[in-house]
Design a protein around this motif. Sequence first.
Motif, PDB file in Angstrom:
ATOM      1  N   LEU A 426       2.474  65.531  17.527  1.00  0.00           N
ATOM      2  CA  LEU A 426       2.245  66.517  16.479  1.00  0.00           C
ATOM      3  C   LEU A 426       3.100  66.210  15.259  1.00  0.00           C
ATOM      4  O   LEU A 426       4.152  65.568  15.350  1.00  0.00           O
ATOM      5  CB  LEU A 426       2.560  67.923  17.003  1.00  0.00           C
ATOM      6  N   ASN A 427       2.666  66.712  14.120  1.00  0.00           N
ATOM      7  CA  ASN A 427       3.392  66.443  12.872  1.00  0.00           C
ATOM      8  C   ASN A 427       4.817  66.970  12.912  1.00  0.00           C
ATOM      9  O   ASN A 427       5.738  66.350  12.364  1.00  0.00           O
ATOM     10  CB  ASN A 427       2.644  67.069  11.695  1.00  0.00           C
ATOM     11  N   ALA A 428       5.024  68.127  13.540  1.00  0.00           N
ATOM     12  CA  ALA A 428       6.363  68.708  13.580  1.00  0.00           C
ATOM     13  C   ALA A 428       7.353  67.828  14.337  1.00  0.00           C
ATOM     14  O   ALA A 428       8.558  67.938  14.127  1.00  0.00           O
ATOM     15  CB  ALA A 428       6.319  70.095  14.222  1.00  0.00           C
ATOM     16  N   HIS A 429       6.859  66.941  15.212  1.00  0.00           N
ATOM     17  CA  HIS A 429       7.738  66.123  16.044  1.00  0.00           C
ATOM     18  C   HIS A 429       7.887  64.703  15.513  1.00  0.00           C
ATOM     19  O   HIS A 429       8.449  63.850  16.209  1.00  0.00           O
ATOM     20  CB  HIS A 429       7.193  66.080  17.485  1.00  0.00           C
ATOM     21  N   MET A 430       7.387  64.441  14.316  1.00  0.00           N
ATOM     22  CA  MET A 430       7.499  63.092  13.755  1.00  0.00           C
ATOM     23  C   MET A 430       8.951  62.736  13.474  1.00  0.00           C
ATOM     24  O   MET A 430       9.716  63.549  12.945  1.00  0.00           O
ATOM     25  CB  MET A 430       6.694  62.986  12.456  1.00  0.00           C
ATOM     26  N   GLY A 431       9.317  61.498  13.788  1.00  0.00           N
ATOM     27  CA  GLY A 431      10.622  60.976  13.412  1.00  0.00           C
ATOM     28  C   GLY A 431      10.583  60.374  12.022  1.00  0.00           C
ATOM     29  O   GLY A 431       9.539  60.382  11.340  1.00  0.00           O
ATOM     30  N   LEU A 432      11.705  59.820  11.590  1.00  0.00           N
ATOM     31  CA  LEU A 432      11.780  59.286  10.229  1.00  0.00           C
ATOM     32  C   LEU A 432      10.819  58.130  10.028  1.00  0.00           C
ATOM     33  O   LEU A 432      10.204  58.003   8.962  1.00  0.00           O
ATOM     34  CB  LEU A 432      13.219  58.837   9.937  1.00  0.00           C
ATOM     35  N   GLU A 433      10.670  57.269  11.045  1.00  0.00           N
ATOM     36  CA  GLU A 433       9.779  56.123  10.895  1.00  0.00           C
ATOM     37  C   GLU A 433       8.331  56.581  10.730  1.00  0.00           C
ATOM     38  O   GLU A 433       7.593  56.082   9.871  1.00  0.00           O
ATOM     39  CB  GLU A 433       9.910  55.210  12.121  1.00  0.00           C
ATOM     40  N   SER A 434       7.915  57.559  11.548  1.00  0.00           N
ATOM     41  CA  SER A 434       6.550  58.085  11.414  1.00  0.00           C
ATOM     42  C   SER A 434       6.369  58.813  10.094  1.00  0.00           C
ATOM     43  O   SER A 434       5.296  58.764   9.479  1.00  0.00           O
ATOM     44  CB  SER A 434       6.245  59.045  12.568  1.00  0.00           C
ATOM     45  N   LEU A 435       7.441  59.474   9.638  1.00  0.00           N
ATOM     46  CA  LEU A 435       7.363  60.198   8.365  1.00  0.00           C
ATOM     47  C   LEU A 435       7.091  59.225   7.216  1.00  0.00           C
ATOM     48  O   LEU A 435       6.263  59.493   6.342  1.00  0.00           O
ATOM     49  CB  LEU A 435       8.675  60.951   8.136  1.00  0.00           C
ATOM     50  N   ARG A 436       7.790  58.082   7.231  1.00  0.00           N
ATOM     51  CA  ARG A 436       7.574  57.093   6.166  1.00  0.00           C
ATOM     52  C   ARG A 436       6.181  56.476   6.249  1.00  0.00           C
ATOM     53  O   ARG A 436       5.586  56.115   5.235  1.00  0.00           O
ATOM     54  CB  ARG A 436       8.633  55.990   6.272  1.00  0.00           C
ATOM     55  N   THR A 437       5.656  56.351   7.462  1.00  0.00           N
ATOM     56  CA  THR A 437       4.363  55.689   7.642  1.00  0.00           C
ATOM     57  C   THR A 437       3.191  56.603   7.324  1.00  0.00           C
ATOM     58  O   THR A 437       2.221  56.180   6.683  1.00  0.00           O
ATOM     59  CB  THR A 437       4.239  55.175   9.090  1.00  0.00           C
ATOM     60  N   HIS A 438       3.267  57.864   7.768  1.00  0.00           N
ATOM     61  CA  HIS A 438       2.101  58.743   7.715  1.00  0.00           C
ATOM     62  C   HIS A 438       2.180  59.824   6.636  1.00  0.00           C
ATOM     63  O   HIS A 438       1.238  60.604   6.511  1.00  0.00           O
ATOM     64  CB  HIS A 438       1.902  59.409   9.079  1.00  0.00           C
ATOM     65  N   CYS A 439       3.292  59.899   5.919  1.00  0.00           N
ATOM     66  CA  CYS A 439       3.432  60.923   4.868  1.00  0.00           C
ATOM     67  C   CYS A 439       3.697  60.261   3.520  1.00  0.00           C
ATOM     68  O   CYS A 439       4.563  60.689   2.753  1.00  0.00           O
ATOM     69  CB  CYS A 439       4.556  61.905   5.211  1.00  0.00           C
TER      70      CYS A 439
END
Length: 501
Positions: A426-439
Amino acid sequence: MSLATIHSRARLGIDAPAVQVEVHLANGMPSLTLVGLPETAVRESKDRVRSALLNAQLEFPGSKRITISLAPADLPKDGGRFDLAIALGLLAASGQIPAQALADCECIGELALSGELRPIQGVLPVALACRDAGRKLILPAANAAEAALVSGIELIAADHLLPLCAHLRGDQRLPDLPPTAASAPARHADLADVQGQEQAKRALIIAASGGHNLLLFGPPGTGKTLLASRLPGILPPLEEQEALEVAAIQSVCDRTPLSAWPARPFRSPHHGASAAALVGGGSQPRPGEISQAHHGVLFLDELPEFDRKVLEMLREPLESGAIHIARAREQLRFPARFQLVAAMNPCPCGYQGDPSSRCRCTPEQVQRYRSKLSGPLLDRIDLHLAMRNEPFSLQGNNEPGRPNSATAAAQVAAARALQLNRQQGLNAHMGLESLRTHCTLSDADGQWLEQAVTRLGLSHRASHRVLKVARTLADLDAVAQISRSHLAEALQYRQLDRQPG
């Protein structure tokens, strides 16, 4: 001299660590010694086992020197769950049942003096651990329906020692277990019952779609509690593994998991709850409310009325999805991946912003009241929404187009499917790496967000939460790119980061 080794499971705990029950019979002065950090209930098991064997017309090797070792020796053992393993170990060591029949089994259960097998607490985590280890489980028949929730495990269930021994010797097979009856699906109150508050309903759908934490604040009677109680009804059903984790916690907490299988939990502790009640602990650590809300909703009403030290303990599990409890002799980890929904009044009297103009609280009193919630805790709550009293109507919400739980659940399911396909979470559980990739943002939108974050004085954590909420808003619109309108709406849900007016 003879030796038998039986496998069992240790203390009440989600991880259910394995224990070897070793029974050694030797010639010498008759005695019975129990070692391996047994607590009182375990030490008393030798008397229960002796009476159970004798009353079941089985032989108790009382003429031998008996040593029973519970390994590992440094792990505390408690409760009556080792009775069955000790009894079968004695029977195997004395040749009354074949030891080979127990080679791939684990045993758990308490014995009555008559030889009957009594149900014990915490069977489901034991069954999960046995399945993962590829072993059979011998247990009381009264616990069989609960253990049968775990698919892919072979169970041997009996209500007395005699038929169990006959089964292990191959004389008479125990009857097969009946299939577990499916419980009726849980029924939740409908979102359409809430009059008005369209923005709050929108925030509830956003929170459900991305797994975001939500804080509602407003005067009494605006529907904060009513909205929170509708959240489980728009969340998707639990997956099998999630349902088993939830049921395992219920089993450890001495609640029958079959009664609510496989519904998402909704926990609403009183604001006087202690730290041990909320996050877990005690002299014999047990899961708290945050673990009992695992994969479900934790609703904290009157949030500032909770003890501040208790609320600060929520910071770690809100980030990690687990709570670690350390004791002098052991460390425990309980899962706590819950969705927080909190409610509070805007000021000490509760009526700030109410059209009746009843509020006489000064800005200093309002600030003192809100300062009961620390900045780090508010940073971990993605959505802050102010609610207002709306005109009262007895007509209800019968107008067409009003959102109900069915339509909201469909939106939530579609948005969650996008997230799971994209980042397996889920979006609320994204880490920093996923945040940079998907946001990712366009250069113009990135600069605009930086200026807004600086102007509002948001922390880095809060700005990351804004990005995650914006990603959820884009998923609800089924678009790949986050737009400025998504960012602007996400920023509107950081209302408690601003000074009270």
